[in-house]
Design a protein around this motif. Structure first.
Motif, short mmCIF file in Angstrom:
data_model
loop_
_atom_site.label_atom_id
_atom_site.label_comp_id
_atom_site.label_asym_id
_atom_site.label_seq_id
_atom_site.Cartn_x
_atom_site.Cartn_y
_atom_site.Cartn_z
N GLU A 82 0.82 -1.21 0.00
CA GLU A 82 0.00 0.00 0.00
C GLU A 82 0.86 1.26 0.00
O GLU A 82 0.64 2.19 -0.78
CB GLU A 82 -0.92 -0.01 1.22
CG GLU A 82 -1.79 1.23 1.34
CD GLU A 82 -2.60 1.24 2.63
OE1 GLU A 82 -3.18 2.29 2.95
OE2 GLU A 82 -2.64 0.20 3.33
N LYS A 86 1.57 4.13 -3.21
CA LYS A 86 1.31 5.57 -3.02
C LYS A 86 2.60 6.37 -3.19
O LYS A 86 2.58 7.46 -3.76
CB LYS A 86 0.71 5.80 -1.63
CG LYS A 86 -0.69 5.24 -1.47
CD LYS A 86 -1.22 5.44 -0.06
CE LYS A 86 -2.63 4.88 0.09
NZ LYS A 86 -3.14 5.04 1.47
N MET A 117 -2.05 -4.66 -2.81
CA MET A 117 -2.78 -3.58 -2.15
C MET A 117 -4.26 -3.93 -2.01
O MET A 117 -4.81 -4.64 -2.85
CB MET A 117 -2.67 -2.28 -2.96
CG MET A 117 -1.40 -1.50 -2.77
SD MET A 117 -1.47 0.10 -3.64
CE MET A 117 -1.16 -0.43 -5.33
N ASP A 121 -7.44 0.98 -2.29
CA ASP A 121 -6.16 1.69 -2.39
C ASP A 121 -5.57 1.52 -3.79
O ASP A 121 -5.00 2.47 -4.34
CB ASP A 121 -5.18 1.17 -1.35
CG ASP A 121 -5.59 1.52 0.06
OD1 ASP A 121 -5.93 2.69 0.30
OD2 ASP A 121 -5.58 0.63 0.93
N HIS A 124 -7.31 3.85 -6.14
CA HIS A 124 -6.87 5.23 -5.93
C HIS A 124 -5.51 5.46 -6.58
O HIS A 124 -5.30 6.50 -7.25
CB HIS A 124 -6.80 5.52 -4.43
CG HIS A 124 -6.52 6.95 -4.09
ND1 HIS A 124 -7.37 7.98 -4.44
CD2 HIS A 124 -5.48 7.53 -3.44
CE1 HIS A 124 -6.87 9.12 -4.02
NE2 HIS A 124 -5.72 8.88 -3.42
N VAL A 125 -4.59 4.52 -6.42
CA VAL A 125 -3.28 4.63 -7.04
C VAL A 125 -3.41 4.65 -8.57
O VAL A 125 -2.76 5.45 -9.26
CB VAL A 125 -2.37 3.47 -6.59
CG1 VAL A 125 -1.15 3.33 -7.51
CG2 VAL A 125 -1.92 3.68 -5.15
N GLN A 152 -13.68 -0.48 -9.70
CA GLN A 152 -13.89 -0.36 -8.27
C GLN A 152 -15.25 0.28 -7.98
O GLN A 152 -15.59 1.30 -8.55
CB GLN A 152 -12.78 0.50 -7.65
CG GLN A 152 -12.94 0.79 -6.17
CD GLN A 152 -12.76 -0.44 -5.30
OE1 GLN A 152 -12.16 -1.42 -5.73
NE2 GLN A 152 -13.27 -0.40 -4.08
#
Length: 231
Positions: A82, A86, A117, A121, A124-125, A152
């Motif tokens: 994770e 990021k 991850m 998450d 989002h990445v 997602q």
């Protein structure tokens, strides 16, 4: 005498807890801690997070060159997935600021290849990496990342779907067949909250409206009236 081993770490935490956070003090304290004798004594799980945070603080303060080394340290294969993903995205942003496009692209691609991850998450990445790749004129890579993020559930997926619809509207290969864009836009509208807003900070309602208008305009130009009417 007083044990000052972790004083910098404590000062960093205190500076970040106040409202608003004292980011200048936090940056100074964390840098002093990580470059001082206390860092080797920190818990192994804490050290990458401190380095990530310092890189993020420097980047947000427009000090991209200072942020690079700390963010690179947080992308080490030994760092949890994770945090590694990021950090890769922020490292891409840092290299963008330094006008180093090849390294920025490589950093975004490394972030996208991170496995392990949690789904939210990872989405989002993918979203943030796609934004960076778009700025760097890597539209094909960005579209792939947006398409993956769009899977997602929730606002992140809806935001990615909107961006993907806007990108696809400009693809000549889809002339007369706007099914994919329409499905993406429908997902966006389904994710609006009771106030008619998207609960995602990286996409505004104006962007969603722009995507709709673009899809309609291209569909009309294609003579694809059913798609234009649906949009």
């Amino acid at each position: 005498g007083e044990d000052t081993t972790f004083r910098g770490a404590y000062a960093f935490a205190a500076a970040m807890r106040i409202t608003p956070p004292d980011t200048a003090r936090a940056t100074q304290a964390l840098d002093e801690f990580l470059t001082g004798p206390g860092a080797p004594k920190a818990l192994p799980a804490d050290l990458p997070r401190y380095k990530f945070k310092l890189g993020e603080l420097y980047l947000n303060d427009q000090q991209a060159s200072e942020s690079v080394a700390w963010l690179k340290a947080a992308t080490s294969p030994t760092v949890e997935a994770e945090l590694r993903g990021k950090a890769g995205v922020l490292l891409g942003r840092a290299y963008e600021s330094l006008k180093d496009s090849p390294k920025a692209i490589a950093s975004y691609q490394q972030a996208l290849s991170t496995t392990g991850m949690p789904d939210a998450d990872l989405a989002h990445v993918r979203m943030l990496a796609a934004e960076g790749l778009t700025r760097l004129d890597r539209s094909a890579d960005a579209a792939t990342a947006y398409a993956q993020a769009a899977q997602q559930p929730g606002p992140i997926g809806a935001a990615a779907a909107c961006r993907l619809a806007l990108m696809n509207a400009n693809q000549p290969s889809l002339n007369g067949n706007r099914t994919a864009e329409l499905a993406s836009l429908q997902k966006c509208f389904a994710s609006l909250n009771a106030k008619g807003e998207l609960d995602y900070p990286h996409l505004t309602f104006d962007e969603l409206r722009t995507a709709c208008e673009r899809v309609v305009a291209v569909a009309v130009a294609d003579g694809d009236i059913p798609s234009a009417t649906t949009a």
